[in-house]
Design a protein around this motif. Structure first.
Motif, mmCIF file in Angstrom:
data_model
loop_
_atom_site.group_PDB
_atom_site.id
_atom_site.type_symbol
_atom_site.label_atom_id
_atom_site.label_comp_id
_atom_site.label_asym_id
_atom_site.label_seq_id
_atom_site.Cartn_x
_atom_site.Cartn_y
_atom_site.Cartn_z
ATOM 1 N N ALA A 1 0.771 -1.452 -0.083
ATOM 2 C CA ALA A 1 -0.162 0.360 -0.454
ATOM 3 C C ALA A 1 0.911 1.044 0.199
ATOM 4 C CB ALA A 1 -0.910 -0.499 0.572
ATOM 5 N N THR A 2 0.716 2.178 -0.633
ATOM 6 C CA THR A 2 1.604 3.450 -0.935
ATOM 7 C C THR A 2 0.126 4.399 0.489
ATOM 8 O OG1 THR A 2 2.223 2.842 -2.985
ATOM 9 C CG2 THR A 2 1.945 5.325 -2.000
ATOM 10 N N ARG B 1 5.686 -2.585 2.108
ATOM 11 C CA ARG B 1 5.176 -4.336 1.638
ATOM 12 C C ARG B 1 5.334 -5.249 2.444
ATOM 13 N NH1 ARG B 1 4.391 -7.469 -3.102
ATOM 14 N NH2 ARG B 1 4.696 -9.349 -2.857
ATOM 15 N N LEU B 2 4.246 -5.312 2.883
ATOM 16 C CA LEU B 2 4.495 -6.967 4.211
ATOM 17 C C LEU B 2 3.845 -8.238 3.844
ATOM 18 C CD1 LEU B 2 2.497 -4.859 7.283
ATOM 19 C CD2 LEU B 2 4.946 -5.044 6.084
ATOM 20 N N GLN B 3 4.627 -9.073 4.286
ATOM 21 C CA GLN B 3 4.202 -10.544 3.465
ATOM 22 C C GLN B 3 4.979 -11.415 4.881
ATOM 23 O OE1 GLN B 3 5.885 -11.797 -0.114
ATOM 24 N NE2 GLN B 3 7.003 -13.170 0.220
ATOM 25 N N ASN C 1 9.359 2.946 1.764
ATOM 26 C CA ASN C 1 10.346 3.391 1.779
ATOM 27 C C ASN C 1 9.691 4.718 1.878
ATOM 28 O OD1 ASN C 1 11.429 5.101 -0.716
ATOM 29 N ND2 ASN C 1 10.956 4.486 -1.757
ATOM 30 N N PHE C 2 10.179 5.747 2.637
ATOM 31 C CA PHE C 2 8.776 6.515 2.814
ATOM 32 C C PHE C 2 9.741 8.433 2.404
ATOM 33 C CE2 PHE C 2 9.271 10.387 5.598
ATOM 34 C CZ PHE C 2 7.567 10.858 5.899
ATOM 35 N N PHE C 3 9.191 9.431 1.471
ATOM 36 C CA PHE C 3 9.444 9.768 0.660
ATOM 37 C C PHE C 3 9.478 10.797 0.201
ATOM 38 C CE2 PHE C 3 7.422 7.161 -2.268
ATOM 39 C CZ PHE C 3 7.035 7.655 -3.128
ATOM 40 N N TYR C 4 10.096 11.783 -0.394
ATOM 41 C CA TYR C 4 9.459 13.503 -0.552
ATOM 42 C C TYR C 4 9.385 13.305 -2.305
ATOM 43 C CZ TYR C 4 9.005 18.840 -1.413
ATOM 44 O OH TYR C 4 8.476 19.932 -1.272
ATOM 45 N N GLN C 5 8.570 13.434 -2.701
ATOM 46 C CA GLN C 5 8.711 13.998 -4.437
ATOM 47 C C GLN C 5 8.468 15.232 -4.568
ATOM 48 O OE1 GLN C 5 8.318 10.445 -6.782
ATOM 49 N NE2 GLN C 5 7.792 11.817 -8.431
#
Length: 268
Positions: free
Chosen positions: A127-128, A139-141, A162-166
């Motif tokens: 999920a995002t 992502r979890l598995q 993945n935590f990011f600024y765009q």
């Protein structure tokens, strides 16, 4: 109604005198019950002779010369599916694997085939989450080897974030992306890497479990027309503490390293 279904199938078959028959089929079904919501199902099957490295090896080390006679085809059946939701670009999935005649190297580095099947189950999701220019992709598995766990040790949990600024920058002349990526898998009794065969073998008495140590990378990317610039610092945790993460027993992961690069497309 039928335009909401999409079926794809693939079949490949070959037969030989030395290594027997090979069969692979991949089948997927995609269904859109509601606009922008998708249900995917798959059923894959493959039967093939074990790879050549299991069959024969000649070495200057006398203990690692072998000829594996009367090997049987290893068969892998995969069944599963996923559910794609519009909310947070979410994907939920579940998979099941059944492996007959599973071929492996035992702790003495000798090839073997299991007399009963190896069965694996997997469930998880991706999920995002976004707020303005900030994004978090996760992502979890979760997975479990249901039978013959000692022949195929796997981590029970694998996670990635993945935590990011765009955003656009320099009066919309460029686009930047910067963030941190974290990887993690739970502790488990991994197979060992055996360099003489360049293969993984079952853990011996002196082996130890790996996992349980997160690995974090920081990065900065920038795109200007046809040019891409990136800088990435991998394994940043080792800058402030000793490296405790292992790729497999007795082989630690890399220490901190810095990657810098430019990609420039001169032509369309």
């Amino acid at each position: 109604m039928f335009d909401k279904f999409q079926l794809n199938s693939f079949l490949e078959f070959s037969n030989g005198t030395q290594f027997g028959s090979y069969l692979r089929t991949a089948n997927s079904l995609k269904f859109e019950p509601v606009k922008d919501y998708f249900v995917n199902a798959k059923l894959n099957f493959q039967t093939a002779y074990p790879s050549f490295n299991y069959l024969l090896n000649t070495s200057i080390y006398n203990n690692f010369n072998y000829y594996f006679q009367d090997a049987k085809n290893q068969t892998v059946m995969e069944a599963g599916g996923s559910l794609n939701l519009k909310w947070f670009k979410t994907e939920l999935f579940a998979n099941y694997f059944r492996i007959e005649n599973y071929t492996y190297f035992d702790m003495a580095a000798m090839p073997k085939q299991s007399g009963s099947s190896v069965n694996i189950s997997q469930i998880g999701g991706d999920a995002t989450f976004s707020y303005r220019n900030f994004h978090l992709n996760t992502r979890l598995q979760f997975q479990n080897v249901l039978t013959n766990k000692d022949l195929l040790p796997l981590p029970g949990f694998i996670g990635r974030a993945n935590f990011f600024y765009q955003a656009k920058a320099f009066k919309n002349a460029a686009e930047i992306q910067t963030g941190i990526k974290v990887y993690y898998f739970s502790k488990f009794a991994s197979r060992e890497y055996f360099p003489i065969l360049n293969e993984y073998i079952l853990p011996g008495a002196g082996s130890f479990s790996i996992g349980g140590q997160p690995i974090a990378d920081v990065y900065f990317n920038m795109k200007v027309k046809k040019m891409f610039f990136f800088i990435e610092g991998q394994q940043i945790g080792t800058v402030i503490s000793h490296n405790k993460a292992y790729a497999f027993p007795s082989y630690p992961t890399y220490d901190f390293r810095l990657n810098i690069g430019i990609v420039w497309y001169l032509f369309n």
